[in-house]
Design a protein around this motif. Structure first.
Motif, PDB file in Angstrom:
ATOM      1  N   ILE A 213       0.847  -1.181   0.000  1.00 40.23           N
ATOM      2  CA  ILE A 213       0.000   0.000   0.000  1.00 40.23           C
ATOM      3  C   ILE A 213       0.894   1.247   0.000  1.00 40.23           C
ATOM      4  CG2 ILE A 213      -1.867   1.205   1.156  1.00 40.23           C
ATOM      5  CD1 ILE A 213      -2.521  -1.643   0.090  1.00 40.23           C
ATOM      6  N   VAL A 214       0.629   2.141  -0.942  1.00 40.32           N
ATOM      7  CA  VAL A 214       1.399   3.382  -1.039  1.00 40.32           C
ATOM      8  C   VAL A 214       0.663   4.457  -0.245  1.00 40.32           C
ATOM      9  CG1 VAL A 214       2.392   5.105  -2.587  1.00 40.32           C
ATOM     10  CG2 VAL A 214       2.166   2.719  -3.351  1.00 40.32           C
ATOM     11  N   PRO A 215       1.224   4.938   0.880  1.00 35.85           N
ATOM     12  CA  PRO A 215       0.509   5.876   1.759  1.00 35.85           C
ATOM     13  C   PRO A 215       0.377   7.257   1.132  1.00 35.85           C
ATOM     14  CG  PRO A 215       2.765   5.612   2.498  1.00 35.85           C
ATOM     15  CD  PRO A 215       2.572   4.619   1.376  1.00 35.85           C
ATOM     16  N   PHE A 216      -0.589   8.021   1.648  1.00 32.01           N
ATOM     17  CA  PHE A 216      -0.781   9.389   1.173  1.00 32.01           C
ATOM     18  C   PHE A 216       0.496  10.208   1.333  1.00 32.01           C
ATOM     19  CE2 PHE A 216      -5.245   8.399   2.663  1.00 32.01           C
ATOM     20  CZ  PHE A 216      -5.781   8.284   1.378  1.00 32.01           C
ATOM     21  N   SER A 217       1.263   9.893   2.358  1.00 31.26           N
ATOM     22  CA  SER A 217       2.456  10.679   2.675  1.00 31.26           C
ATOM     23  C   SER A 217       3.579  10.503   1.664  1.00 31.26           C
ATOM     24  CB  SER A 217       2.978  10.296   4.066  1.00 31.26           C
ATOM     25  OG  SER A 217       3.295   8.907   4.116  1.00 31.26           O
ATOM     26  N   SER A 218       3.455   9.530   0.755  1.00 30.48           N
ATOM     27  CA  SER A 218       4.536   9.287  -0.204  1.00 30.48           C
ATOM     28  C   SER A 218       4.635  10.373  -1.257  1.00 30.48           C
ATOM     29  CB  SER A 218       4.327   7.944  -0.907  1.00 30.48           C
ATOM     30  OG  SER A 218       3.248   8.026  -1.831  1.00 30.48           O
ATOM     31  N   GLY A 219       3.544  11.110  -1.472  1.00 29.94           N
ATOM     32  CA  GLY A 219       3.561  12.179  -2.467  1.00 29.94           C
ATOM     33  C   GLY A 219       3.475  11.698  -3.902  1.00 29.94           C
ATOM     34  N   GLY A 220       3.277  10.422  -4.107  1.00 31.87           N
ATOM     35  CA  GLY A 220       3.115   9.908  -5.470  1.00 31.87           C
ATOM     36  C   GLY A 220       4.375   9.379  -6.096  1.00 31.87           C
ATOM     37  N   GLY A 221       5.540   9.728  -5.564  1.00 29.19           N
ATOM     38  CA  GLY A 221       6.798   9.182  -6.050  1.00 29.19           C
ATOM     39  C   GLY A 221       7.139   9.503  -7.486  1.00 29.19           C
ATOM     40  N   GLY A 222       6.514  10.534  -8.055  1.00 27.08           N
ATOM     41  CA  GLY A 222       6.819  10.910  -9.436  1.00 27.08           C
ATOM     42  C   GLY A 222       5.921  10.250 -10.459  1.00 27.08           C
ATOM     43  N   ALA A 223       4.951   9.469 -10.020  1.00 26.84           N
ATOM     44  CA  ALA A 223       4.030   8.801 -10.949  1.00 26.84           C
ATOM     45  C   ALA A 223       2.902   9.755 -11.322  1.00 26.84           C
ATOM     46  CB  ALA A 223       3.473   7.540 -10.316  1.00 26.84           C
ATOM     47  N   GLU A 224       2.644   9.889 -12.619  1.00 28.67           N
ATOM     48  CA  GLU A 224       1.558  10.755 -13.078  1.00 28.67           C
ATOM     49  C   GLU A 224       0.227  10.020 -13.106  1.00 28.67           C
ATOM     50  OE1 GLU A 224       2.866  12.143 -16.863  1.00 28.67           O
ATOM     51  OE2 GLU A 224       4.268  13.593 -16.008  1.00 28.67           O
ATOM     52  N   GLY A 225       0.268   8.705 -12.983  1.00 31.64           N
ATOM     53  CA  GLY A 225      -0.951   7.914 -13.028  1.00 31.64           C
ATOM     54  C   GLY A 225      -0.609   6.442 -13.006  1.00 31.64           C
ATOM     55  N   PRO A 226      -1.616   5.586 -13.118  1.00 33.50           N
ATOM     56  CA  PRO A 226      -1.360   4.146 -13.073  1.00 33.50           C
ATOM     57  C   PRO A 226      -0.589   3.665 -14.294  1.00 33.50           C
ATOM     58  CG  PRO A 226      -3.654   4.582 -13.622  1.00 33.50           C
ATOM     59  CD  PRO A 226      -3.051   5.899 -13.249  1.00 33.50           C
ATOM     60  N   PHE A 227       0.195   2.611 -14.102  1.00 32.40           N
ATOM     61  CA  PHE A 227       0.899   1.981 -15.210  1.00 32.40           C
ATOM     62  C   PHE A 227       1.242   0.554 -14.816  1.00 32.40           C
ATOM     63  CE2 PHE A 227       4.261   4.038 -12.703  1.00 32.40           C
ATOM     64  CZ  PHE A 227       5.186   3.011 -12.550  1.00 32.40           C
ATOM     65  N   THR A 228       1.581  -0.243 -15.805  1.00 34.56           N
ATOM     66  CA  THR A 228       1.957  -1.634 -15.579  1.00 34.56           C
ATOM     67  C   THR A 228       3.234  -1.938 -16.339  1.00 34.56           C
ATOM     68  OG1 THR A 228      -0.340  -2.352 -15.273  1.00 34.56           O
ATOM     69  CG2 THR A 228       1.258  -4.058 -15.856  1.00 34.56           C
ATOM     70  N   LEU A 229       4.156  -2.620 -15.682  1.00 38.98           N
ATOM     71  CA  LEU A 229       5.378  -3.103 -16.334  1.00 38.98           C
ATOM     72  C   LEU A 229       5.238  -4.605 -16.541  1.00 38.98           C
ATOM     73  CD1 LEU A 229       8.029  -1.208 -14.177  1.00 38.98           C
ATOM     74  CD2 LEU A 229       7.462  -0.726 -16.560  1.00 38.98           C
ATOM     75  N   LEU A 230       5.447  -5.047 -17.770  1.00 41.84           N
ATOM     76  CA  LEU A 230       5.383  -6.464 -18.117  1.00 41.84           C
ATOM     77  C   LEU A 230       6.779  -6.936 -18.479  1.00 41.84           C
ATOM     78  CD1 LEU A 230       2.217  -6.187 -20.377  1.00 41.84           C
ATOM     79  CD2 LEU A 230       2.283  -7.161 -18.086  1.00 41.84           C
ATOM     80  N   ARG A 231       7.233  -7.976 -17.799  1.00 40.95           N
ATOM     81  CA  ARG A 231       8.573  -8.507 -18.039  1.00 40.95           C
ATOM     82  C   ARG A 231       8.445  -9.974 -18.431  1.00 40.95           C
ATOM     83  NH1 ARG A 231      12.074  -4.597 -16.281  1.00 40.95           N
ATOM     84  NH2 ARG A 231      11.284  -3.138 -14.708  1.00 40.95           N
ATOM     85  N   PHE A 232       9.336 -10.423 -19.311  1.00 38.84           N
ATOM     86  CA  PHE A 232       9.224 -11.747 -19.908  1.00 38.84           C
ATOM     87  C   PHE A 232      10.493 -12.565 -19.699  1.00 38.84           C
ATOM     88  CE2 PHE A 232       6.738  -8.612 -22.150  1.00 38.84           C
ATOM     89  CZ  PHE A 232       5.476  -9.191 -22.202  1.00 38.84           C
ATOM     90  N   ALA A 233      10.304 -13.870 -19.562  1.00 39.78           N
ATOM     91  CA  ALA A 233      11.449 -14.763 -19.383  1.00 39.78           C
ATOM     92  C   ALA A 233      12.199 -14.945 -20.694  1.00 39.78           C
ATOM     93  CB  ALA A 233      10.977 -16.117 -18.857  1.00 39.78           C
TER      94      ALA A 233
END
Length: 289
Positions: A213-233
């Motif tokens: 859980i990312v708390p309100f106090s984190s300030g967003g960490g530089g993220a402008e919105g939701p995203f997903t990273l997909l990594r492959f073997a």
């Protein structure tokens, strides 16, 4: 990796990416431009670009003509490529939801199913892979208020079928960062929300699922919105950053772009509650009167 040598676990979307990457390397090794390749198969330069990115389906005739242009004359090697074309054109299970799915989201499902790791940041709702049916139904109704009840149920069924990937023998490692506000955003009544919190708690007991859980106090960490990273073997498949918007989605696979989102993700990991702390928070919400 030779054509056709990829893991049997790789889906059709990922196979197109593998095939496209192999064709691009063949073209570049022969010093042939995209316009030249396009002329050979009666197509535009942009069509060659989309083929090489695995964004469109392949025709066997087009691939055969390109292999000839690129000097691939060994019959066994050619057949290996053409067999990969046939595999990549096989419709995925999600094809039955084509009446419901946007074309750009079909690619995401294919990549999600083939990924070895899914890292997602959500700032509005619980990630789709981790939603209960009731919560998913509420989210669909909230986001698409004008669709019919039958269409709502189709979307809920699709989400449920997507979640089968979590029970696969080679399930991807899912690492979800969820903004704290998501837990308190009442998209449904209290019982639905409580069941959703319990479901998240239950999922964290799987060895392949982590929730922070990312708390309100984190300030967003530089993220402008939701995203997903997909990594492959598979070494031939590039990591992909997926960003969704109201009318479509972006698939970023340039190393510099993916690295940027990876840095934001890991920055948020350091400011988020640990997995244990997140479980305690979820458990407290479940027990709340």
């Amino acid at each position: 990796m030779a054509a056709g040598a990829e893991s049997a676990e790789v889906g059709s979307t990922a196979r197109r990416m593998v095939l496209g990457g192999q064709l691009r390397r063949l073209r570049e090794s022969r010093g042939i431009s995209r316009p030249q390749a396009g002329y050979t198969i009666r197509a535009s330069e942009s069509k060659i670009s989309r083929l090489e990115l695995g964004r469109v389906t392949f025709k066997e005739r087009d691939v055969a003509d390109l292999l000839t242009l690129y000097g691939v004359d060994d019959e066994h090697e050619r057949e290996s490529f053409l067999d990969l074309v046939r595999q990549s054109n096989q419709p995925g299970w999600w094809h039955t939801y084509s009446d419901t799915l946007a074309r750009w989201f079909q690619d995401f499902i294919g990549l999600e199913e083939s990924a070895s790791r899914v890292q997602t940041l959500e700032t509005q709702f619980v990630p789709g892979l981790l939603q209960t049916e009731q919560y998913a139904r509420a989210v669909v109704r909230l986001c698409l208020p004008d669709i019919t009840p039958e269409q709502v149920e189709r979307r809920v069924a699709l989400r449920r079928d997507r979640q089968r990937v979590l029970a696969m023998p080679r399930a991807p490692r899912v690492w979800a960062l969820i903004d704290e506000g998501v837990l308190y955003r009442s998209v449904a009544d209290e019982s639905v929300m409580r069941d959703q919190w319990q479901h998240l708690l239950d999922l964290t007991r799987l060895p392949t699922v982590s929730v922070q859980i990312v708390p309100f106090s984190s300030g967003g960490g530089g993220a402008e919105g939701p995203f997903t990273l997909l990594r492959f073997a598979e070494p031939e498949l590039p990591d992909v950053a997926y960003l969704e918007h109201l009318s479509g989605a972006l698939y970023l696979d340039k190393r510099s772009e993916v690295d940027l989102y990876a840095k934001v993700f890991h920055r948020l990991v350091t400011t988020a509650a640990t997995p244990d702390e997140s479980r305690q928070l979820l458990a407290a919400l479940v027990r709340k009167d």
